[in-house]
Each structure stands twice: as C-alpha cells, then as structure tokens.
Design an enzyme around this catalytic site. Structure first.
Site, PDB file in Angstrom:
ATOM      1  N   GLY A  16    -130.509 -61.634 -67.421  1.00 48.38           N
ATOM      2  CA  GLY A  16    -130.099 -61.510 -66.025  1.00 48.38           C
ATOM      3  C   GLY A  16    -129.101 -62.524 -65.517  1.00 48.38           C
ATOM      4  O   GLY A  16    -129.040 -62.777 -64.316  1.00 48.38           O
ATOM      5  N   SER A  17    -128.264 -63.111 -66.366  1.00 51.75           N
ATOM      6  CA  SER A  17    -127.287 -64.082 -65.859  1.00 51.75           C
ATOM      7  C   SER A  17    -126.243 -63.394 -64.983  1.00 51.75           C
ATOM      8  O   SER A  17    -125.756 -63.984 -64.014  1.00 51.75           O
ATOM      9  CB  SER A  17    -126.615 -64.820 -67.025  1.00 51.75           C
ATOM     10  N   ASN A  18    -125.898 -62.144 -65.269  1.00 49.81           N
ATOM     11  CA  ASN A  18    -124.972 -61.418 -64.388  1.00 49.81           C
ATOM     12  C   ASN A  18    -125.657 -61.071 -63.068  1.00 49.81           C
ATOM     13  O   ASN A  18    -125.028 -61.119 -62.006  1.00 49.81           O
ATOM     14  CB  ASN A  18    -124.446 -60.159 -65.081  1.00 49.81           C
ATOM     15  N   LYS A  69    -136.685 -38.687 -70.340  1.00 48.21           N
ATOM     16  CA  LYS A  69    -135.604 -39.440 -69.695  1.00 48.21           C
ATOM     17  C   LYS A  69    -135.546 -39.058 -68.219  1.00 48.21           C
ATOM     18  O   LYS A  69    -135.364 -39.908 -67.349  1.00 48.21           O
ATOM     19  CB  LYS A  69    -134.275 -39.135 -70.388  1.00 48.21           C
ATOM     20  N   LEU A  96    -128.752 -45.539 -71.525  1.00 44.94           N
ATOM     21  CA  LEU A  96    -127.658 -44.681 -71.061  1.00 44.94           C
ATOM     22  C   LEU A  96    -128.172 -43.791 -69.935  1.00 44.94           C
ATOM     23  O   LEU A  96    -129.240 -43.203 -70.060  1.00 44.94           O
ATOM     24  CB  LEU A  96    -127.142 -43.813 -72.217  1.00 44.94           C
ATOM     25  N   HIS A 113    -119.090 -55.173 -69.192  1.00 41.04           N
ATOM     26  CA  HIS A 113    -119.172 -55.062 -70.649  1.00 41.04           C
ATOM     27  C   HIS A 113    -118.393 -56.213 -71.279  1.00 41.04           C
ATOM     28  O   HIS A 113    -117.278 -56.517 -70.844  1.00 41.04           O
ATOM     29  CB  HIS A 113    -118.586 -53.728 -71.108  1.00 41.04           C
ATOM     30  N   ASP A 145    -119.368 -43.689 -66.241  1.00 39.63           N
ATOM     31  CA  ASP A 145    -119.373 -42.223 -66.349  1.00 39.63           C
ATOM     32  C   ASP A 145    -120.367 -41.852 -67.442  1.00 39.63           C
ATOM     33  O   ASP A 145    -121.081 -42.701 -67.965  1.00 39.63           O
ATOM     34  CB  ASP A 145    -117.959 -41.682 -66.619  1.00 39.63           C
ATOM     35  N   ASP A 149    -119.432 -46.828 -71.976  1.00 42.58           N
ATOM     36  CA  ASP A 149    -118.383 -47.806 -71.642  1.00 42.58           C
ATOM     37  C   ASP A 149    -116.994 -47.167 -71.557  1.00 42.58           C
ATOM     38  O   ASP A 149    -115.989 -47.782 -71.920  1.00 42.58           O
ATOM     39  CB  ASP A 149    -118.375 -48.951 -72.674  1.00 42.58           C
ATOM     40  N   GLU A 178    -117.485 -63.126 -67.140  1.00 44.17           N
ATOM     41  CA  GLU A 178    -118.248 -62.013 -66.556  1.00 44.17           C
ATOM     42  C   GLU A 178    -118.793 -62.411 -65.187  1.00 44.17           C
ATOM     43  O   GLU A 178    -118.750 -61.639 -64.230  1.00 44.17           O
ATOM     44  CB  GLU A 178    -119.416 -61.633 -67.478  1.00 44.17           C
TER      45      GLU A 178
HETATM   46  C1  GRF Z   1    -123.726 -59.296 -70.854  1.00 41.85           C
HETATM   47  O1  GRF Z   1    -122.865 -59.836 -71.836  1.00 41.85           O
HETATM   48  C2  GRF Z   1    -123.202 -57.963 -70.405  1.00 41.85           C
HETATM   49  O2  GRF Z   1    -121.791 -57.849 -70.459  1.00 41.85           O
HETATM   50  C3  GRF Z   1    -123.804 -57.046 -71.410  1.00 41.85           C
HETATM   51  O3  GRF Z   1    -125.096 -57.536 -71.656  1.00 41.85           O
HETATM   52  C4  GRF Z   1    -125.097 -58.946 -71.413  1.00 41.85           C
HETATM   53  C5  GRF Z   1    -126.199 -59.180 -70.406  1.00 41.85           C
HETATM   54  O4  GRF Z   1    -126.341 -60.488 -70.098  1.00 41.85           O
HETATM   55  N1  GRF Z   1    -123.823 -55.672 -70.990  1.00 41.85           N
HETATM   56  P1  GRF Z   1    -127.269 -60.935 -68.845  1.00 41.85           P
HETATM   57  O5  GRF Z   1    -128.597 -60.226 -68.996  1.00 41.85           O
HETATM   58  O6  GRF Z   1    -126.563 -60.521 -67.594  1.00 41.85           O
HETATM   59  O7  GRF Z   1    -127.361 -62.404 -68.996  1.00 41.85           O
END
Ligand code: GRF
Length: 221
Positions: A16-18, A69, A96, A113, A145, A149, A178
């Site tokens: 979860g760093s993003n 799903k 997906l 990504h 979409d 990716d 990112e």
């Molecule tokens: C990131 O590199 C993102 O681009 C990819 O998965 C990784 C997730 O990292 N899809 P985090 O969980 O957000 O740290």
C-alpha cells in the site's frame, strides 16, 4: 464556497505505498479528492493498516471466499457504493476487473504500473525491463480498460537503469516516481483536465523535467 471533494475508492492487495501517497495527497486541503474507502482482496495486506491509521473504512473482499468473479466484484461494488465512491484507483491490486465492473465506473478507473507502457505489461515489469536490458525504465498511470495494462495513458515518469541495478533497486527508484505521479494524475483526472481521445488522452498540464530529456548513457567524460 468549497466544492465537495471527489470520493475515491482504492483497491489494494499488498503493502500500500501508493495508497499512502494518495492518502498523504488527500490530507492537503487543496487536493480535490479524498479516499472514501479502501478494499483489499488479501485479508493480511498491510495497506489495510494504512487505511485504518488514516481513519478510512478498510474492507476485506477476499476473492477466495466468493464462488465466482461476479460475486467477488458485486461485493466490491457494494463496499464502494456504501461509501459513495465516484472514482476507483487501483494501487497494487492484483485482480483483473471485468468489463461489467469497469462499466459501472466508465472512464473513472485508474491504475499505476511500474513500467513505461506499452512496454512490459503484466507481472514483474521491473524484472522484464532488466532482462530486456533497457537503459530507461519508469512508471505509468493509465485509465483501466478490459485489457491488462492497455488503457489510455495519463502520465509517465522515467528513471535511468543503472549498471548494477537488480529488481529491488530498480523497483525502489521507480516507486519514488509512482508516489509522485499517481496523486498528480488523480488530481488532473478528477478535475477534468484529462480528456480521453480514443486510445490517447489530452492532458491540460505540461511535462516537467529539467532538460525535457532523460539520457542513458548521458554525456561521455
Ligand atoms: C507498485 O509498483 C505498482 O505499480 C504495482 O504494484 C506495486 C504496488 O506497490 N501495480 P504498493 O502496494 O502500492 O506499495
């Protein structure tokens, strides 16, 4: 009069760093969005801890606990609906999504990504880049979409691949970008500064680099 902030639903599967980068951006008063809900398909994902620490509803929808799903996605949609989510951000979400799910948030699902798409889609993008021997790598934020990716690109950031890089060091360098790019792309998208133009986008913001070029190799001594 302050306008209501756009409500984001963030789908996660890992550290979860993003997500944290989005939470930190949303903590700024001038940011036009807020994280209304975090959904993880992995019950033990650390990203859930980050959501709880930020006081954001953290919901587990385990794909293994659903017969199909469609049932899995219905449970996610229920969690997003219950928190009034308007835009969906995938942040390390490793499932997906169907065209039906995407249709519920048409043109309002984003993903980050760790490669310069269309190169190296799918899993282990940083390892693919190293194995191919590219000199410049990076990350991409794009609309999602029904492909893997393949959606229209909103923004990209490039980093050099250094001679002694391994998957860990390259991933760390890309992750820094990112965390910068994703909040910026979300801000532009939810404020209508990104318009879809077929497989492309028009972004009402100029690129920014010192020299408008990243060279690898650079100048020889
Ligand atoms: C990131 O590199 C993102 O681009 C990819 O998965 C990784 C997730 O990292 N899809 P985090 O969980 O957000 O740290």
């Amino acid at each position: 009069m302050s306008t209501a902030r756009v409500r984001l639903g963030v789908l996660v599967s890992g550290g979860g760093s993003n997500l944290q980068a989005l939470l930190d951006a949303c903590a700024r008063e001038d940011f036009p969005a807020e994280v209304a809900c975090v959904v993880s398909n992995v019950p033990t994902a650390y990203a859930l801890e980050r959501a709880r620490a930020a006081g954001v509803p953290a919901v587990v929808v385990d794909h293994k606990a659903h017969a199909s799903k469609a049932a899995f996605e219905a449970a996610i949609l229920e969690a997003l609906g219950a928190t009034g989510v308007q835009w969906v951000c995938l942040a390390g979400f490793m499932r997906l999504l169907s065209a039906d799910f995407l249709g519920r948030f048409a043109g309002r699902v984003l993903n980050v990504h760790p490669s310069l798409l269309p190169s190296f889609p799918g899993l282990h993008a940083q390892r693919q880049a190293l194995e191919r021997g590219v000199k410049v790598a990076g990350c991409t934020v794009h609309f999602v979409d029904a492909g893997t990716d393949t959606g229209p690109i909103i923004g990209q950031a490039a980093v050099p691949v250094l001679p002694d890089d391994d998957e860990k060091s390259l991933s760390a360098r890309i992750l820094v970008e990112e965390h910068r790019l994703y909040p910026l792309a979300v801000r532009l998208a939810v404020t209508g500064q990104v318009t879809l133009d077929g497989v492309r986008t028009r972004v009402a913001a100029a690129p920014s680099t010192g020299e408008l070029a990243l060279r690898s190799p650079g100048a020889t001594k």
